[in-house]
Design a protein around this motif. Sequence first.
Motif, PDB file in Angstrom:
ATOM      1  N   GLN A 123      -0.932   7.564   9.267  1.00  0.00           N
ATOM      2  CA  GLN A 123      -2.077   6.663   9.439  1.00  0.00           C
ATOM      3  C   GLN A 123      -1.638   5.285   9.931  1.00  0.00           C
ATOM      4  OE1 GLN A 123      -5.629   7.284   8.822  1.00  0.00           O
ATOM      5  NE2 GLN A 123      -5.548   5.486  10.111  1.00  0.00           N
ATOM      6  N   ARG A 124      -2.261   4.818  10.978  1.00  0.00           N
ATOM      7  CA  ARG A 124      -1.999   3.496  11.552  1.00  0.00           C
ATOM      8  C   ARG A 124      -3.103   2.527  11.146  1.00  0.00           C
ATOM      9  NH1 ARG A 124       3.200   3.690  13.731  1.00  0.00           N
ATOM     10  NH2 ARG A 124       3.513   5.841  14.372  1.00  0.00           N
ATOM     11  N   ASP A 125      -2.860   1.275  11.350  1.00  0.00           N
ATOM     12  CA  ASP A 125      -3.788   0.199  10.991  1.00  0.00           C
ATOM     13  C   ASP A 125      -4.855   0.060  12.083  1.00  0.00           C
ATOM     14  OD1 ASP A 125      -4.906  -1.920   9.670  1.00  0.00           O
ATOM     15  OD2 ASP A 125      -3.234  -3.292   9.980  1.00  0.00           O
ATOM     16  N   GLU A 126      -5.585   1.143  12.347  1.00  0.00           N
ATOM     17  CA  GLU A 126      -6.507   1.260  13.480  1.00  0.00           C
ATOM     18  C   GLU A 126      -7.656   0.269  13.469  1.00  0.00           C
ATOM     19  OE1 GLU A 126      -7.885   5.304  13.380  1.00  0.00           O
ATOM     20  OE2 GLU A 126      -5.851   6.110  13.491  1.00  0.00           O
ATOM     21  N   ARG A 127      -8.020  -0.238  12.300  1.00  0.00           N
ATOM     22  CA  ARG A 127      -9.196  -1.104  12.194  1.00  0.00           C
ATOM     23  C   ARG A 127      -8.860  -2.593  12.169  1.00  0.00           C
ATOM     24  NH1 ARG A 127     -12.548   2.668   7.914  1.00  0.00           N
ATOM     25  NH2 ARG A 127     -12.988   4.302   9.413  1.00  0.00           N
ATOM     26  N   HIS A 128      -7.590  -2.910  12.354  1.00  0.00           N
ATOM     27  CA  HIS A 128      -7.191  -4.329  12.308  1.00  0.00           C
ATOM     28  C   HIS A 128      -7.896  -5.097  13.418  1.00  0.00           C
ATOM     29  CE1 HIS A 128      -4.868  -7.956  11.886  1.00  0.00           C
ATOM     30  NE2 HIS A 128      -4.300  -7.449  10.811  1.00  0.00           N
ATOM     31  N   ARG A 129      -8.369  -6.283  13.093  1.00  0.00           N
ATOM     32  CA  ARG A 129      -9.074  -7.093  14.101  1.00  0.00           C
ATOM     33  C   ARG A 129      -8.151  -7.537  15.222  1.00  0.00           C
ATOM     34  NH1 ARG A 129     -13.596 -10.519  10.738  1.00  0.00           N
ATOM     35  NH2 ARG A 129     -14.644  -8.652   9.996  1.00  0.00           N
ATOM     36  N   ASP A 130      -6.866  -7.644  14.930  1.00  0.00           N
ATOM     37  CA  ASP A 130      -5.868  -8.022  15.939  1.00  0.00           C
ATOM     38  C   ASP A 130      -5.338  -6.729  16.568  1.00  0.00           C
ATOM     39  OD1 ASP A 130      -3.587  -8.717  17.366  1.00  0.00           O
ATOM     40  OD2 ASP A 130      -2.829 -10.074  15.823  1.00  0.00           O
ATOM     41  N   ALA A 131      -5.711  -6.463  17.798  1.00  0.00           N
ATOM     42  CA  ALA A 131      -5.337  -5.214  18.471  1.00  0.00           C
ATOM     43  C   ALA A 131      -3.825  -4.994  18.508  1.00  0.00           C
ATOM     44  CB  ALA A 131      -5.899  -5.193  19.891  1.00  0.00           C
ATOM     45  N   SER A 132      -3.034  -6.061  18.516  1.00  0.00           N
ATOM     46  CA  SER A 132      -1.578  -5.913  18.573  1.00  0.00           C
ATOM     47  C   SER A 132      -1.009  -5.328  17.279  1.00  0.00           C
ATOM     48  CB  SER A 132      -0.907  -7.259  18.870  1.00  0.00           C
ATOM     49  OG  SER A 132      -1.012  -8.133  17.757  1.00  0.00           O
ATOM     50  N   LYS A 133      -1.789  -5.285  16.200  1.00  0.00           N
ATOM     51  CA  LYS A 133      -1.309  -4.760  14.918  1.00  0.00           C
ATOM     52  C   LYS A 133      -1.844  -3.362  14.614  1.00  0.00           C
ATOM     53  CE  LYS A 133      -0.519  -9.279  13.008  1.00  0.00           C
ATOM     54  NZ  LYS A 133      -0.801 -10.238  11.950  1.00  0.00           N
ATOM     55  N   ARG A 134      -2.609  -2.794  15.487  1.00  0.00           N
ATOM     56  CA  ARG A 134      -3.241  -1.499  15.218  1.00  0.00           C
ATOM     57  C   ARG A 134      -2.271  -0.318  15.247  1.00  0.00           C
ATOM     58  NH1 ARG A 134      -8.530  -2.829  18.793  1.00  0.00           N
ATOM     59  NH2 ARG A 134      -9.388  -4.377  17.318  1.00  0.00           N
ATOM     60  N   SER A 135      -1.083  -0.498  15.786  1.00  0.00           N
ATOM     61  CA  SER A 135      -0.128   0.612  15.839  1.00  0.00           C
ATOM     62  C   SER A 135       0.798   0.645  14.620  1.00  0.00           C
ATOM     63  CB  SER A 135       0.712   0.536  17.116  1.00  0.00           C
ATOM     64  OG  SER A 135       1.493  -0.645  17.100  1.00  0.00           O
ATOM     65  N   LEU A 148       0.857  -1.182   0.000  1.00  0.00           N
ATOM     66  CA  LEU A 148       0.000   0.000   0.000  1.00  0.00           C
ATOM     67  C   LEU A 148       0.896   1.235   0.000  1.00  0.00           C
ATOM     68  CD1 LEU A 148      -2.977   0.856   0.194  1.00  0.00           C
ATOM     69  CD2 LEU A 148      -2.721   0.823   2.672  1.00  0.00           C
ATOM     70  N   VAL A 149       0.963   1.952  -1.121  1.00  0.00           N
ATOM     71  CA  VAL A 149       1.883   3.083  -1.223  1.00  0.00           C
ATOM     72  C   VAL A 149       1.195   4.440  -1.136  1.00  0.00           C
ATOM     73  CG1 VAL A 149       3.669   1.785  -2.423  1.00  0.00           C
ATOM     74  CG2 VAL A 149       1.941   2.988  -3.757  1.00  0.00           C
ATOM     75  N   ASP A 150      -0.126   4.471  -1.341  1.00  0.00           N
ATOM     76  CA  ASP A 150      -0.869   5.720  -1.203  1.00  0.00           C
ATOM     77  C   ASP A 150      -2.334   5.367  -0.934  1.00  0.00           C
ATOM     78  OD1 ASP A 150      -1.264   8.461  -1.099  1.00  0.00           O
ATOM     79  OD2 ASP A 150      -1.542   8.665  -3.261  1.00  0.00           O
ATOM     80  N   PHE A 151      -3.029   6.232  -0.216  1.00  0.00           N
ATOM     81  CA  PHE A 151      -4.422   5.976   0.149  1.00  0.00           C
ATOM     82  C   PHE A 151      -5.005   7.230   0.769  1.00  0.00           C
ATOM     83  CE2 PHE A 151      -1.477   4.737   3.413  1.00  0.00           C
ATOM     84  CZ  PHE A 151      -1.946   5.377   4.546  1.00  0.00           C
ATOM     85  N   PRO A 152      -6.331   7.365   0.777  1.00  0.00           N
ATOM     86  CA  PRO A 152      -6.941   8.485   1.480  1.00  0.00           C
ATOM     87  C   PRO A 152      -6.959   8.181   2.986  1.00  0.00           C
ATOM     88  CG  PRO A 152      -8.572   7.305   0.118  1.00  0.00           C
ATOM     89  CD  PRO A 152      -7.270   6.606  -0.015  1.00  0.00           C
ATOM     90  N   PRO A 153      -6.215   8.940   3.779  1.00  0.00           N
ATOM     91  CA  PRO A 153      -6.168   8.660   5.223  1.00  0.00           C
ATOM     92  C   PRO A 153      -7.465   9.068   5.921  1.00  0.00           C
ATOM     93  CG  PRO A 153      -4.904  10.620   4.711  1.00  0.00           C
ATOM     94  CD  PRO A 153      -5.374  10.062   3.399  1.00  0.00           C
ATOM     95  N   LEU A 154      -7.663   8.498   7.101  1.00  0.00           N
ATOM     96  CA  LEU A 154      -8.807   8.876   7.925  1.00  0.00           C
ATOM     97  C   LEU A 154      -8.634  10.314   8.399  1.00  0.00           C
ATOM     98  CD1 LEU A 154      -9.191   5.619  10.069  1.00  0.00           C
ATOM     99  CD2 LEU A 154     -10.648   6.384   8.185  1.00  0.00           C
ATOM    100  N   PRO A 155      -9.730  11.017   8.706  1.00  0.00           N
ATOM    101  CA  PRO A 155      -9.627  12.399   9.187  1.00  0.00           C
ATOM    102  C   PRO A 155      -8.661  12.514  10.371  1.00  0.00           C
ATOM    103  CG  PRO A 155     -11.920  11.829   8.786  1.00  0.00           C
ATOM    104  CD  PRO A 155     -11.122  10.566   8.638  1.00  0.00           C
ATOM    105  N   GLY A 156      -7.834  13.559  10.331  1.00  0.00           N
ATOM    106  CA  GLY A 156      -6.866  13.794  11.394  1.00  0.00           C
ATOM    107  C   GLY A 156      -5.539  13.081  11.178  1.00  0.00           C
ATOM    108  N   ASN A 157      -5.405  12.342  10.086  1.00  0.00           N
ATOM    109  CA  ASN A 157      -4.179  11.613   9.783  1.00  0.00           C
ATOM    110  C   ASN A 157      -3.647  12.020   8.420  1.00  0.00           C
ATOM    111  OD1 ASN A 157      -3.899   9.389  11.950  1.00  0.00           O
ATOM    112  ND2 ASN A 157      -6.046   9.278  11.362  1.00  0.00           N
ATOM    113  N   THR A 158      -2.413  11.635   8.150  1.00  0.00           N
ATOM    114  CA  THR A 158      -1.812  11.779   6.820  1.00  0.00           C
ATOM    115  C   THR A 158      -1.422  10.383   6.364  1.00  0.00           C
ATOM    116  OG1 THR A 158       0.463  11.992   7.610  1.00  0.00           O
ATOM    117  CG2 THR A 158      -0.836  14.030   7.478  1.00  0.00           C
TER     118      THR A 158
END
Length: 125
Positions: free
Chosen positions: A47-59, A33-43
């Motif tokens: 942008q972190r993997d905030e929606r990952h089902r595995d909480a250990s990977k969200r950062s 993933l080299v480019d994407f529209p980030p969530l509001p408040g991020n660039t």
Amino acid sequence: MPARADPVEGDWLTPAGATVRIQNCGASPCGKLVDFPPLPGNTVETQRDERHRDASKRSRKLKDLTVVWNMRRDQTRWRARVYDPRRGFSANATMTPVGQNQMKVRGCVRVVFNVCEEETWRRKK
């Protein structure tokens, strides 16, 4: 412009506005993933993997994250695993080139039965 090693290699624009770069990753191609529209408040850079089902990977950062892996050719298409950061889960997928500039990507997850979704990626020029 040099010839591509395989028609699947290159930068692909998804319907959600992300760019996935498919390139040689050793034994087989992979997609980052080299480019994407980030969530509001991020660039894109923060942008972190905030929606990952595995909480250990969200950062982990989304930029340059491998989102297509285990690619293997199956006659006229590729089979792979894909990760969708919008939903936070991965799925089995087929990737079928349609000419030089489009690719049908179909991902399926098993709930009680297979739930599949298909989208068309377009080569980025």
